[in-house]
Design an enzyme around this catalytic site. Structure first.
Site, PDB file in Angstrom:
ATOM      1  N   ASP A  22       0.850  -1.170  -0.070  1.00  0.00           N
ATOM      2  CA  ASP A  22      -0.004  -0.209   0.049  1.00  0.00           C
ATOM      3  C   ASP A  22       0.867   1.215  -0.037  1.00  0.00           C
ATOM      4  O   ASP A  22       1.610   1.553   1.022  1.00  0.00           O
ATOM      5  CB  ASP A  22      -0.885  -0.123   1.346  1.00  0.00           C
ATOM      6  CG  ASP A  22      -1.739   1.151   1.313  1.00  0.00           C
ATOM      7  OD1 ASP A  22      -1.403   2.149   0.786  1.00  0.00           O
ATOM      8  OD2 ASP A  22      -2.678   1.434   2.175  1.00  0.00           O
ATOM      9  N   ASP A  94      -6.710   5.323   4.935  1.00  0.00           N
ATOM     10  CA  ASP A  94      -5.184   5.518   5.159  1.00  0.00           C
ATOM     11  C   ASP A  94      -4.756   5.058   6.312  1.00  0.00           C
ATOM     12  O   ASP A  94      -4.080   5.801   7.274  1.00  0.00           O
ATOM     13  CB  ASP A  94      -4.726   7.076   5.045  1.00  0.00           C
ATOM     14  CG  ASP A  94      -5.019   7.619   3.592  1.00  0.00           C
ATOM     15  OD1 ASP A  94      -5.874   7.229   2.818  1.00  0.00           O
ATOM     16  OD2 ASP A  94      -4.293   8.579   3.278  1.00  0.00           O
ATOM     17  N   HIS A 137      -5.631  11.193  14.140  1.00  0.00           N
ATOM     18  CA  HIS A 137      -6.731  11.199  13.152  1.00  0.00           C
ATOM     19  C   HIS A 137      -7.804  10.288  13.589  1.00  0.00           C
ATOM     20  O   HIS A 137      -8.993  10.021  12.947  1.00  0.00           O
ATOM     21  CB  HIS A 137      -6.278  10.709  11.939  1.00  0.00           C
ATOM     22  CG  HIS A 137      -5.198  11.556  11.405  1.00  0.00           C
ATOM     23  ND1 HIS A 137      -5.446  12.802  11.072  1.00  0.00           N
ATOM     24  CD2 HIS A 137      -4.013  11.342  11.079  1.00  0.00           C
ATOM     25  CE1 HIS A 137      -4.209  13.419  10.487  1.00  0.00           C
ATOM     26  NE2 HIS A 137      -3.309  12.585  10.360  1.00  0.00           N
ATOM     27  N   ASP A 174       1.779  18.507  14.305  1.00  0.00           N
ATOM     28  CA  ASP A 174       1.959  17.486  13.336  1.00  0.00           C
ATOM     29  C   ASP A 174       1.484  18.500  11.930  1.00  0.00           C
ATOM     30  O   ASP A 174       0.973  19.203  11.930  1.00  0.00           O
ATOM     31  CB  ASP A 174       1.144  16.393  13.698  1.00  0.00           C
ATOM     32  CG  ASP A 174       1.224  15.225  12.662  1.00  0.00           C
ATOM     33  OD1 ASP A 174       1.898  14.126  12.951  1.00  0.00           O
ATOM     34  OD2 ASP A 174       0.426  15.390  11.407  1.00  0.00           O
ATOM     35  N   HIS A 176      -0.427  17.342   9.641  1.00  0.00           N
ATOM     36  CA  HIS A 176      -1.614  16.827   9.298  1.00  0.00           C
ATOM     37  C   HIS A 176      -2.633  17.581  10.260  1.00  0.00           C
ATOM     38  O   HIS A 176      -2.224  17.632  11.591  1.00  0.00           O
ATOM     39  CB  HIS A 176      -1.744  15.344   9.045  1.00  0.00           C
ATOM     40  CG  HIS A 176      -0.828  14.753   8.164  1.00  0.00           C
ATOM     41  ND1 HIS A 176       0.227  14.267   8.417  1.00  0.00           N
ATOM     42  CD2 HIS A 176      -0.978  14.557   6.797  1.00  0.00           C
ATOM     43  CE1 HIS A 176       0.922  13.693   7.304  1.00  0.00           C
ATOM     44  NE2 HIS A 176       0.355  13.866   6.166  1.00  0.00           N
ATOM     45  N   ASP A 267       6.476  15.264  10.980  1.00  0.00           N
ATOM     46  CA  ASP A 267       6.312  15.384   9.564  1.00  0.00           C
ATOM     47  C   ASP A 267       6.261  16.824   8.981  1.00  0.00           C
ATOM     48  O   ASP A 267       6.362  17.102   7.945  1.00  0.00           O
ATOM     49  CB  ASP A 267       5.130  14.664   9.012  1.00  0.00           C
ATOM     50  CG  ASP A 267       4.084  14.699  10.187  1.00  0.00           C
ATOM     51  OD1 ASP A 267       3.884  15.653  10.722  1.00  0.00           O
ATOM     52  OD2 ASP A 267       3.023  13.825   9.766  1.00  0.00           O
ATOM     53  N   TYR A 307       8.098  10.899   9.172  1.00  0.00           N
ATOM     54  CA  TYR A 307       8.276   9.859   8.064  1.00  0.00           C
ATOM     55  C   TYR A 307       9.713  10.002   7.647  1.00  0.00           C
ATOM     56  O   TYR A 307      10.109   9.122   6.820  1.00  0.00           O
ATOM     57  CB  TYR A 307       7.197   9.605   7.030  1.00  0.00           C
ATOM     58  CG  TYR A 307       5.926   9.622   7.817  1.00  0.00           C
ATOM     59  CD1 TYR A 307       5.557   8.702   8.427  1.00  0.00           C
ATOM     60  CD2 TYR A 307       5.161  10.966   8.027  1.00  0.00           C
ATOM     61  CE1 TYR A 307       4.540   8.553   9.216  1.00  0.00           C
ATOM     62  CE2 TYR A 307       3.985  10.705   8.387  1.00  0.00           C
ATOM     63  CZ  TYR A 307       3.493   9.593   9.446  1.00  0.00           C
ATOM     64  OH  TYR A 307       2.574   9.569  10.127  1.00  0.00           O
TER      65      TYR A 307
HETATM   66  C1  Q6P Z   1      -1.202  10.360   6.298  1.00  0.00           C
HETATM   67  C2  Q6P Z   1      -2.052   9.670   4.971  1.00  0.00           C
HETATM   68  C3  Q6P Z   1      -1.838  10.990   3.118  1.00  0.00           C
HETATM   69  C4  Q6P Z   1      -1.594  10.593   1.663  1.00  0.00           C
HETATM   70  C5  Q6P Z   1      -1.449  12.145   0.986  1.00  0.00           C
HETATM   71  C6  Q6P Z   1      -1.203  10.556  13.814  1.00  0.00           C
HETATM   72  C7  Q6P Z   1       0.200  10.623  11.927  1.00  0.00           C
HETATM   73  C8  Q6P Z   1       0.090  11.489  10.609  1.00  0.00           C
HETATM   74  C9  Q6P Z   1      -0.762  10.598   9.805  1.00  0.00           C
HETATM   75  C10 Q6P Z   1      -0.790  10.941   8.251  1.00  0.00           C
HETATM   76  C11 Q6P Z   1      -1.463  10.065   7.341  1.00  0.00           C
HETATM   77  N1  Q6P Z   1      -1.836   9.678   3.657  1.00  0.00           N
HETATM   78  N2  Q6P Z   1      -0.071  11.956   0.370  1.00  0.00           N
HETATM   79  O1  Q6P Z   1      -1.071  10.444  12.537  1.00  0.00           O
HETATM   80  O2  Q6P Z   1      -0.873  12.554  10.676  1.00  0.00           O
HETATM   81  O3  Q6P Z   1       1.089  11.775  10.240  1.00  0.00           O
HETATM   82 ZN    ZN Z   2       1.041  13.831  10.171  1.00  0.00          ZN
END
Ligand code: Q6P
Ligand code: ZN
Length: 674
Positions: A22, A94, A137, A174, A176, A267, A307
């Site tokens: 994935d 996700d 999330h 964060d 996001h 991130d 990440y």
């Molecule tokens: C990201 C999901 C996004 C695709 C767009 C606490 C940590 C986080 C999770 C992010 C999920 N994909 N390219 O959660 O916020 O970093």
């Molecule tokens: Zn994040």
């Protein structure tokens, strides 16, 4: 004052991973945790923390936020086949499941609660939990974005319930949007949720209208949800610090939380493939520091995203080292927020103006003035431009943050004879060489032989020197004449070629003019009357309408003006002066002292005037708690970092003030005085 920093980690939380292909989920790997923990060990930071064992959250804990149906569904996942797991996963966005993730999710939430318990019971002052899976999330009945249970949301409810606290601040740095946290508390005025997040006018995941700046909370909770959307990638340290100074901190100070929880995702740092931002890992030292003056220092940081394994571990180390009390590194190259950040800033300030008195002067929204949305929405060329921005963010390189050396002595005191030096501090007096002493006598005492005054002055200059050599972090001097002491320090700094000195003077003391033309000294003075005639470029008189006894006005001026100015000026020494009769209350003075320690690697020298011996002791106690000595850690020998000397400002170069972090605050500052 509580001491110590808790660290929560258990390698059981590395024992789940993505079991199928994935592309979205492949970045959420167990190494995120091991790499962070190993970096803390390697830097000697883990050893300095108090290790607190992790526990599983109970059903009752989880049900503080999640529904019974959801909990029961997740409970079945350890027994599912791979096929079942994949199918179960499909109903959420996700995220992935694994036979061991339920166990880890209970540990992640439980670790967060253990951290809250450690801080709330006073076992430690603050702490960090390194956990997986993350939480921000996940919603009442849904996993989302790698998150199973909402660790921080559970912790906020738990803290309120178990300790009876009234107000919890959640800072989500964060990259996001933690929509799970927002949904949990959007109608609840007792939990203030702040989040900044990559948004790109809703083009970025999770693509929610609810993430925009105008989602301020609902019903009683209106005003207690603060969203700062980033509509461009590549945001830098200046953008982050601007939002802290002009949005988060003013609101947070007005809210006055009993506990601060941080959704600490990294991130938002440079190099991250999700965020594509450009903030350096050491900005997290500053973000952490700026939050440590709230809630009496009760701060719990809980890992969320991050990440890029390199910027992740560097950022984690910066955060933990700051929690431990080491001075923050000098912030580099702050030039002010970019146009897009400025737009977001204006939007969120004006959306929140009805709810917060600190924002009552926020400008009316002049969309024509700052909007980048129009440009964004006109078709043509934008795809190409966007691709370019992303590429440049991705290929970004950065150097490893410098080692942060904590000086062997945290707080040195220059005290008159007969005043006892409190525990945890070092009494300082110098045996300066006679020629220097004579010079001081000639310059400041007109050859009179007031030996007390002379000893004080020579100790002061020696103390500044030790701070410059990073042998002493900060200092406090009780003097009989703050003006003379100020003058003496400035002259010494000039003679010793210190690069820049920031003086913040509270009260009407006579101030030195030296260096305020060429910018080697930046002087901010809170005075009761604006003194005409003192119109120098680097002398900023601040006259608050109601004087310094108006704590909220003072706090606004500090957060919105002094702090950003200080960040942009990047001094090598901060001289903080409280002259008699300033009207400033102790609490506000304490805030100021604490906040300014984020500058100049914590090199703050406080000058206070004493006339009578009485009252000296009470003053001292107050000051020492501002410097909150971590004596345990401070008196160990540490390696000294070579501090890079920066060029002085040349008188030709335009003053860096006003154009940058301060944005349009000069106008606001005028209004405070009217
Ligand atoms: C990201 C999901 C996004 C695709 C767009 C606490 C940590 C986080 C999770 C992010 C999920 N994909 N390219 O959660 O916020 O970093
Ligand atoms: Zn994040």
């Amino acid at each position: 004052m509580k001491m110590g920093t808790a660290l929560l980690y258990d390698d059981e939380m590395t024992k789940y991973k993505l079991l199928w292909t994935d592309p979205v989920c492949k970045i959420e790997v167990p190494e995120r945790l091991t790499v962070s923990h190993e970096a803390l060990l390697k830097a000697g930071l883990a050893d300095r923390c108090i290790s607190v064992p992790v526990r599983e959250a109970t059903d009752a804990d989880i049900l503080l936020v999640h529904s019974e149906e959801y909990l029961e569904a997740v409970k079945k996942t350890p027994y599912m086949t791979l096929e079942d797991l994949m199918e179960f996963t499909l109903q959420y966005g996700d995220v992935y499941f694994h036979p061991n993730i339920y166990h880890c999710a209970k540990l992640a939430a439980g670790a967060t609660l253990q951290l809250v318990d450690s801080v709330m019971t006073g076992k430690v002052r603050n702490g960090m939990a390194l956990v997986r899976p993350p939480g921000h999330h996940s919603m009442r009945s849904a996993a989302n974005g790698f998150c199973v249970f909402n660790n921080v949301a559970i912790a906020a409810r738990y803290a309120k319930q178990k300790y009876g606290i009234k107000r919890v601040l959640i800072v989500d740095w964060d990259v996001h949007h933690g929509q799970g946290v927002q949904y949990c508390f959007e109608d609840d005025p007792s939990v203030l949720y702040f989040s900044w997040h990559r948004y790109e006018h809703q083009k970025f995941w999770p693509h929610l209208r609810d993430s925009d700046y105008d989602c301020v909370g609902k019903e009683k909770g209106a005003g207690f949800n603060v969203n700062v959307p980033w509509n461009k990638v590549g945001m830098k340290n200046s953008d982050y610090l601007s939002v802290f100074c002009h949005v988060l901190l003013p609101i947070a100070y007005e809210f006055s939380p009993d506990l601060v929880l941080v959704c600490a995702g990294f991130d938002s740092a440079i190099g991250d493939p999700e965020g594509k931002m450009c903030a350096s890992p050491d900005v997290f030292a500053h973000l952490t520091h700026l939050l440590m003056n709230l809630a009496g220092g009760k701060l719990c940081a809980v890992l969320e995203g991050g990440y890029n394994l390199t910027s992740l571990h560097q950022s984690v180390c910066q955060t933990v080292q700051t929690l431990l009390g080491d001075p923050a590194p000098r912030p580099a190259n702050l030039d002010g927020p970019c146009a897009s950040a400025l737009e977001s800033l204006h939007c969120v300030r004006s959306a929140h103006r009805p709810y917060w008195s600190c924002l009552k002067h926020a400008a009316d929204l002049l969309t024509s003035d700052v909007s980048t949305k129009g440009i964004e929405l006109t078709a043509g060329g934008q795809e190409k431009q966007k691709a370019e921005e992303e590429r440049s963010a991705e290929s970004e390189e950065w150097s490893e943050p410098l080692k942060r050396a904590a000086p062997p002595v945290r707080t040195a005191l220059v005290l008159p004879d007969g005043v006892v030096c409190p525990e945890g501090c070092t009494r300082f007096s110098s045996s300066a060489d006679p020629s220097k002493v004579n010079k001081l006598r000639e310059t400041f005492l007109k050859d009179s032989d007031d030996s007390d005054a002379l000893t004080t002055l020579s100790s002061l200059t020696a103390l500044v020197q030790k701070m410059e050599q990073n042998e002493i972090c900060n200092g406090l001097a009780l003097v009989r004449d703050v003006s003379m002491a100020m003058m003496c320090v400035v002259q010494h700094a000039e003679a010793a070629h210190l690069d820049r000195v920031l003086i913040v003077c509270v009260g009407d003391a006579a101030v030195p003019s030296q260096g305020t033309d060429d910018g080697t000294t930046l002087l901010v003075q809170f005075s009761s009357e604006e003194s005409e005639g003192q119109k120098r470029r680097f002398h900023i008189p601040l006259c608050l309408k109601k004087g310094c006894s108006d704590v909220s006005g003072f706090t606004q001026a500090v957060l919105g003006l002094v702090l950003p100015l200080g960040y942009e000026y990047d001094p090598s020494l901060v001289l903080l002066v409280r002259s008699p009769g300033s009207g400033l209350c102790d609490g506000a003075w304490q805030q100021l002292t604490g906040l300014l320690q984020g500058l100049a690697q914590g090199h703050t020298l406080v000058l206070m005037q004493v006339r009578r011996r009485r009252g000296v002791r009470a003053h001292l106690r107050l000051h020492l708690c501002c410097f909150w000595s971590f004596s345990l850690f401070y008196f160990r020998k540490v390696r000294r970092s070579a501090s890079a000397r920066r060029p002085r400002l040349s008188s030709e170069s335009p003053p860096p003030l006003w154009g940058g972090l301060v944005l349009r605050c000069r106008r606001m500052w005028r209004r405070w005085r009217d």
